[in-house]
Structure formats: structure tokens, C-alpha cells
Motif scaffolding. Structure first.
Motif, PDB file in Angstrom:
ATOM      1  N   HIS A 110       8.031  -8.427  -9.645  1.00  0.00           N
ATOM      2  CA  HIS A 110       6.730  -7.984 -10.141  1.00  0.00           C
ATOM      3  C   HIS A 110       5.691  -9.093 -10.236  1.00  0.00           C
ATOM      4  O   HIS A 110       4.531  -8.833 -10.470  1.00  0.00           O
ATOM      5  CB  HIS A 110       6.856  -7.233 -11.470  1.00  0.00           C
ATOM      6  N   PHE A 111       6.117 -10.340 -10.054  1.00  0.00           N
ATOM      7  CA  PHE A 111       5.077 -11.377 -10.013  1.00  0.00           C
ATOM      8  C   PHE A 111       5.349 -12.433  -8.953  1.00  0.00           C
ATOM      9  O   PHE A 111       4.561 -13.362  -8.784  1.00  0.00           O
ATOM     10  CB  PHE A 111       4.904 -12.034 -11.381  1.00  0.00           C
ATOM     11  N   TRP A 112       6.458 -12.293  -8.225  1.00  0.00           N
ATOM     12  CA  TRP A 112       6.700 -13.215  -7.118  1.00  0.00           C
ATOM     13  C   TRP A 112       7.655 -12.579  -6.120  1.00  0.00           C
ATOM     14  O   TRP A 112       8.769 -12.232  -6.478  1.00  0.00           O
ATOM     15  CB  TRP A 112       7.278 -14.549  -7.618  1.00  0.00           C
ATOM     16  N   GLU A 141      -5.675 -11.143  -8.590  1.00  0.00           N
ATOM     17  CA  GLU A 141      -4.913 -10.336  -7.651  1.00  0.00           C
ATOM     18  C   GLU A 141      -5.852  -9.691  -6.639  1.00  0.00           C
ATOM     19  O   GLU A 141      -7.022  -9.474  -6.915  1.00  0.00           O
ATOM     20  CB  GLU A 141      -4.147  -9.245  -8.392  1.00  0.00           C
ATOM     21  N   ASN A 190      -6.707  -6.403  -4.873  1.00  0.00           N
ATOM     22  CA  ASN A 190      -6.425  -5.010  -5.137  1.00  0.00           C
ATOM     23  C   ASN A 190      -7.181  -4.083  -4.194  1.00  0.00           C
ATOM     24  O   ASN A 190      -8.382  -3.904  -4.305  1.00  0.00           O
ATOM     25  CB  ASN A 190      -6.768  -4.705  -6.589  1.00  0.00           C
ATOM     26  N   GLU A 191      -6.444  -3.494  -3.280  1.00  0.00           N
ATOM     27  CA  GLU A 191      -7.033  -2.620  -2.265  1.00  0.00           C
ATOM     28  C   GLU A 191      -7.686  -1.388  -2.879  1.00  0.00           C
ATOM     29  O   GLU A 191      -8.723  -0.920  -2.383  1.00  0.00           O
ATOM     30  CB  GLU A 191      -5.938  -2.189  -1.272  1.00  0.00           C
ATOM     31  N   ARG A 217       5.904   2.322 -10.996  1.00  0.00           N
ATOM     32  CA  ARG A 217       6.111   0.887 -11.202  1.00  0.00           C
ATOM     33  C   ARG A 217       6.536   0.609 -12.642  1.00  0.00           C
ATOM     34  O   ARG A 217       7.445  -0.176 -12.896  1.00  0.00           O
ATOM     35  CB  ARG A 217       4.797   0.161 -10.895  1.00  0.00           C
ATOM     36  N   ASN A 228      -7.886  -5.898   5.316  1.00  0.00           N
ATOM     37  CA  ASN A 228      -8.763  -5.508   4.212  1.00  0.00           C
ATOM     38  C   ASN A 228      -9.953  -6.440   4.029  1.00  0.00           C
ATOM     39  O   ASN A 228     -11.026  -6.003   3.605  1.00  0.00           O
ATOM     40  CB  ASN A 228      -7.955  -5.443   2.916  1.00  0.00           C
ATOM     41  N   PHE A 280     -11.151  -9.190  -7.794  1.00  0.00           N
ATOM     42  CA  PHE A 280     -10.069  -8.519  -7.072  1.00  0.00           C
ATOM     43  C   PHE A 280     -10.091  -8.790  -5.570  1.00  0.00           C
ATOM     44  O   PHE A 280      -9.230  -8.332  -4.836  1.00  0.00           O
ATOM     45  CB  PHE A 280     -10.065  -7.006  -7.332  1.00  0.00           C
ATOM     46  N   TRP A 281     -11.081  -9.552  -5.117  1.00  0.00           N
ATOM     47  CA  TRP A 281     -11.092  -9.940  -3.712  1.00  0.00           C
ATOM     48  C   TRP A 281     -11.930 -11.196  -3.516  1.00  0.00           C
ATOM     49  O   TRP A 281     -13.098 -11.206  -3.845  1.00  0.00           O
ATOM     50  CB  TRP A 281     -11.634  -8.823  -2.805  1.00  0.00           C
ATOM     51  N   PRO A 286      -5.021   6.741   2.802  1.00  0.00           N
ATOM     52  CA  PRO A 286      -4.251   6.530   1.574  1.00  0.00           C
ATOM     53  C   PRO A 286      -3.862   5.063   1.421  1.00  0.00           C
ATOM     54  O   PRO A 286      -3.797   4.319   2.402  1.00  0.00           O
ATOM     55  CB  PRO A 286      -3.020   7.406   1.760  1.00  0.00           C
ATOM     56  N   ILE A 287      -3.604   4.665   0.204  1.00  0.00           N
ATOM     57  CA  ILE A 287      -3.321   3.263  -0.098  1.00  0.00           C
ATOM     58  C   ILE A 287      -2.053   2.796   0.615  1.00  0.00           C
ATOM     59  O   ILE A 287      -1.003   3.403   0.481  1.00  0.00           O
ATOM     60  CB  ILE A 287      -3.124   3.053  -1.615  1.00  0.00           C
ATOM     61  N   ALA A 288      -2.203   1.718   1.349  1.00  0.00           N
ATOM     62  CA  ALA A 288      -1.082   1.210   2.135  1.00  0.00           C
ATOM     63  C   ALA A 288      -0.071   0.481   1.256  1.00  0.00           C
ATOM     64  O   ALA A 288       1.114   0.798   1.257  1.00  0.00           O
ATOM     65  CB  ALA A 288      -1.586   0.286   3.240  1.00  0.00           C
ATOM     66  N   VAL A 294       0.387  -1.705  -2.674  1.00  0.00           N
ATOM     67  CA  VAL A 294      -0.167  -2.227  -3.916  1.00  0.00           C
ATOM     68  C   VAL A 294       0.635  -3.478  -4.240  1.00  0.00           C
ATOM     69  O   VAL A 294       1.636  -3.416  -4.930  1.00  0.00           O
ATOM     70  CB  VAL A 294      -0.067  -1.202  -5.062  1.00  0.00           C
ATOM     71  N   PRO A 295       0.223  -4.595  -3.662  1.00  0.00           N
ATOM     72  CA  PRO A 295       1.004  -5.806  -3.836  1.00  0.00           C
ATOM     73  C   PRO A 295       0.981  -6.272  -5.286  1.00  0.00           C
ATOM     74  O   PRO A 295      -0.044  -6.172  -5.950  1.00  0.00           O
ATOM     75  CB  PRO A 295       0.286  -6.828  -2.956  1.00  0.00           C
ATOM     76  N   ALA A 296       2.112  -6.756  -5.757  1.00  0.00           N
ATOM     77  CA  ALA A 296       2.149  -7.338  -7.087  1.00  0.00           C
ATOM     78  C   ALA A 296       1.429  -8.673  -7.025  1.00  0.00           C
ATOM     79  O   ALA A 296       1.491  -9.376  -6.023  1.00  0.00           O
ATOM     80  CB  ALA A 296       3.589  -7.536  -7.530  1.00  0.00           C
ATOM     81  N   GLU A 297       0.730  -8.992  -8.077  1.00  0.00           N
ATOM     82  CA  GLU A 297       0.051 -10.271  -8.092  1.00  0.00           C
ATOM     83  C   GLU A 297       1.083 -11.399  -8.174  1.00  0.00           C
ATOM     84  O   GLU A 297       2.186 -11.202  -8.664  1.00  0.00           O
ATOM     85  CB  GLU A 297      -0.890 -10.356  -9.304  1.00  0.00           C
ATOM     86  N   ARG A 298       0.723 -12.538  -7.680  1.00  0.00           N
ATOM     87  CA  ARG A 298       1.562 -13.716  -7.824  1.00  0.00           C
ATOM     88  C   ARG A 298       1.067 -14.505  -9.012  1.00  0.00           C
ATOM     89  O   ARG A 298      -0.076 -14.921  -9.048  1.00  0.00           O
ATOM     90  CB  ARG A 298       1.443 -14.581  -6.573  1.00  0.00           C
ATOM     91  N   ASN A 299       1.926 -14.667  -9.982  1.00  0.00           N
ATOM     92  CA  ASN A 299       1.484 -15.266 -11.230  1.00  0.00           C
ATOM     93  C   ASN A 299       2.289 -16.516 -11.575  1.00  0.00           C
ATOM     94  O   ASN A 299       3.452 -16.440 -11.954  1.00  0.00           O
ATOM     95  CB  ASN A 299       1.585 -14.227 -12.336  1.00  0.00           C
TER      96      ASN A 299
END
Lengths: 180, 180
Positions: free
Chosen positions: A35-37, A97, A99-100, A130, B6, B36-37, B90-92, B94-99
Motif C-alpha cells: 500500500h505504500f511501496w 501521489e 491520481n488519475e 482497498r 496520463n 496530484f500531478w 474507466p479508470i485504468a 489507482v496506484p498506491a502512493e510511494r511514501n
DNA sequence: GCCGTCATGTAAATAGTTACATGATTAA
DNA sequence: TTAATCATGTAACTATTTACATGACGGC
């Protein structure tokens, strides 16, 4: 002192657990810190090779009878020190992040209201599943790793995922109300 | 039908606003959808070139007296259609953010409590200033673009940023209590 | 005269995914 | 016997950042 990217440190960190092969590192990632990497084999194997070259890890090939070769990696003294030093470093960047969904919604005035509504509804569904995944991982940690001292920290990161996801779900609901 | 990434659609979308040059696209990004982008000049200029090659945008060079050349881009019919079609998809993923913070905390058992505490405190500070930035951007949109029909959608995405950031701040506070 | 902003662009390096190749074991 | 899982790895491609190069204008 040579520095590495965060993905390399993540692998270094996982080598402190009982995951010792490229394959099990990938599994651990997918189950625990997905969820974060997240990371692909295309990064794991070359990175493990690099760690050995740089003296941060050692590899021994175990050909257990029958089974295909398994390469087991273990951290060296130097590897553990490098990991600890990295954790101590203050945070370099907190990237936003990508976010599409937000990107599409940002340009929502070029679309029909119905399209925007279903974009948000789809997103809410994804977030809900999720959230459920996080709860499942949480239960897994509580049952399988509760004795480990790592477990507390792992649960903290899951709590983060749950809270942030919950906030996003609430945003979906609020926005859906206001967009109609 | 050719597809783009994107980032390309983001640029396509910005070209529907009154930002028409590479430079102003970058500025708009940094001010409005930075949360977000984000994007660098190294992507903007080559992408604009590509859009023209593919007939999604047109360029005219305006050499206003004195000032350096400014290349102004405008969407073609086809460009606008391509944008709309992308929004409809439709949304391809939803990547989790890298934190990085969570990554470090995940391996927190290898560090002293004090280090983990200051990691969280630093993070909270960053999140708080980020929240303040979002509020400033929000005010900017309300004052400068309130007449635009886009504004409502822009504010939705900011609301997302604020809610998620607030949840993260609360997580910091909760975790700090439990880690001590 | 110098700094900040406006303005465009490229080259190199880094990061990361995806697709491919290979082959053994195990359970249905 | 066939599909799933275990297991390792590379090559090609895609994406993205960073550093560099250039130069004009306006205000102090």
C-alpha cells in the motif's frame, strides 16, 4: 558514502526479516507494504546483485534436493548499518501521489455530469475494496507476526492506509452529493 | 486509436484553459494540480511537439516586439475529442502512493524511539504546511477563477487533498501517542 | 551591474514496468 | 496431464528528473 534509492533501502529492510530470496521479497512486498511501496522482479534481482557487489549482503545458493536453486541473501554488518543510517536521515521529499481520478475530474467540465458521477462511483468501489484489503492484511499481521517487535510498526503503516482511504471514501460521497 | 500516457492528457487538458505556452503550462501545474500531478519542462516541451506532430494541437510562434519568442499552442478539434474520450475511459489503475515516511517507519524497530518520534513530527509539519498551501490555492481559485465553470471541479480536487492530508495529520498525532 | 522572472529546449541519467525465457514441483 | 506455484533472471521499453545551455527584460 554511497547512497541508494528508496527501493534499494526497502529491499535492505526486508532482508532483516526472514524473507531471504528474491521471490519471497516480492511476496512479502505484495502482502505487507504494497500500500505504500511496490516493486517488480525487474528491480529486485538486479538490486540484490548490486547489494552483494557493494558488500551490503551475502548470497549463498541452496540447492535443496529436487527443488530448483534458491538464492538466499543475508545482510552483512555493513548492510545493517547502511539501513540504519538511511532511517535516521531526515525525510528528503514527500512526493504527492499521482491520481488519475483527480486528473480526470479536474477536467470534468468537458464531460457530462453522468460521466463524472460514474467516475466517482467507480473510484469509491475501488477504495472500498482497498480498505477491505488493508483490514485483511491487518488481521494477517495480528495472527502470524504478533510476537515480532516489527509488528507494531507494520500496523502503524496499515492504520495510515485505512485512515487515508476512509477520508477518500468520504470525499467521494460528499462530492457525489454536490455534483448532482 | 493511439493512446498516450496520463501526463500527455494532463497537458491536453490544460490547453483547454488559457494557458497556451510551455512555460505557462508549467506554472499552472505548479499552482493548481501540483497536489496530484506534477511535471517537468523535460516532459512538457517534447510532449507539446508530439501533440503537434499528431495533429492534436497547433502552434504559432509569436515574436512580440522585444520579448523572446513565445510558442502558443491551441487544441485542434481532434485534440479536444481525444481529451474527452480519455476522460470517458474507466479508470485504468489507482496506484498506491510511494511514501518514504511509511517505508522508514515500517522498519522502525531498527531505530530508537526518539528517531521514530522525530520522523513523525517532521512529517506532521510537512503535512500541516501542505494543508495550508491547499487552502491558499483554494482561495486563489475562488478569487481569480470563480466565474469559470471549471472552478467547481478544481475545488473538488482540492477538497480531496485537504481531507486526505487532514486524515494523515490525525494519524501522525495518534501514532505519536502510541509510540511513546 | 545583477538578480529574478520569462521563455525554450536538449542530453544524460535514473527509475521502473512489462514481456519474455526457462524449468522444477505439487496438487487436482 | 494440466494448471498453479515456486524460482531466477534479462532485454526492451517507457517514464521522468536533473542538469545544462541560452538569452532577453525589468526593477533595484
Amino acid at each position: 558514502m554511497k547512497t541508494y534509492n528508496n527501493t534499494t533501502y526497502a529491499i535492505l529492510g526486508i532482508l532483516t526479516t526472514d524473507c531471504t530470496s528474491g521471490y519471497s521479497i516480492k511476496q512479502f512486498m505484495d502482502q505487507s507494504l504494497n500500500h505504500f511501496w511496490k516493486i517488480s522482479y525487474g528491480q529486485i534481482y538486479p538490486t540484490l546483485k548490486l547489494l552483494v557487489e557493494d558488500g551490503l549482503a551475502e548470497m549463498k545458493s541452496t540447492s535443496s534436493s529436487g527443488r530448483a536453486d534458491k538464492n538466499e541473501y543475508s545482510l552483512t554488518e555493513q548492510g545493517l548499518m547502511t539501513l540504519k543510517k538511511w532511517i535516521e536521515q531526515p525525510i528528503a521529499q514527500v512526493p504527492a501521489e499521482r491520481n488519475e481520478v483527480l486528473l480526470k475530474l479536474f477536467f470534468g467540465s468537458h464531460q457530462s455530469r453522468d460521466h463524472n458521477v460514474s467516475l466517482l462511483e467507480d473510484y469509491r468501489k475501488i477504495l472500498e475494496s482497498r480498505y477491505a484489503t488493508y483490514e485483511a492484511i491487518e488481521q494477517g499481521i495480528r495472527h502470524n507476526h504478533n510476537e515480532q517487535q516489527d509488528a507494531m510498526y507494520w500496523l502503524f503503516t496499515l492504520d495510515y492506509g485505512k485512515r487515508v482511504t476512509q477520508a477518500a471514501i468520504e470525499w467521494c460521497e460528499y462530492t457525489l452529493k454536490n455534483i448532482r
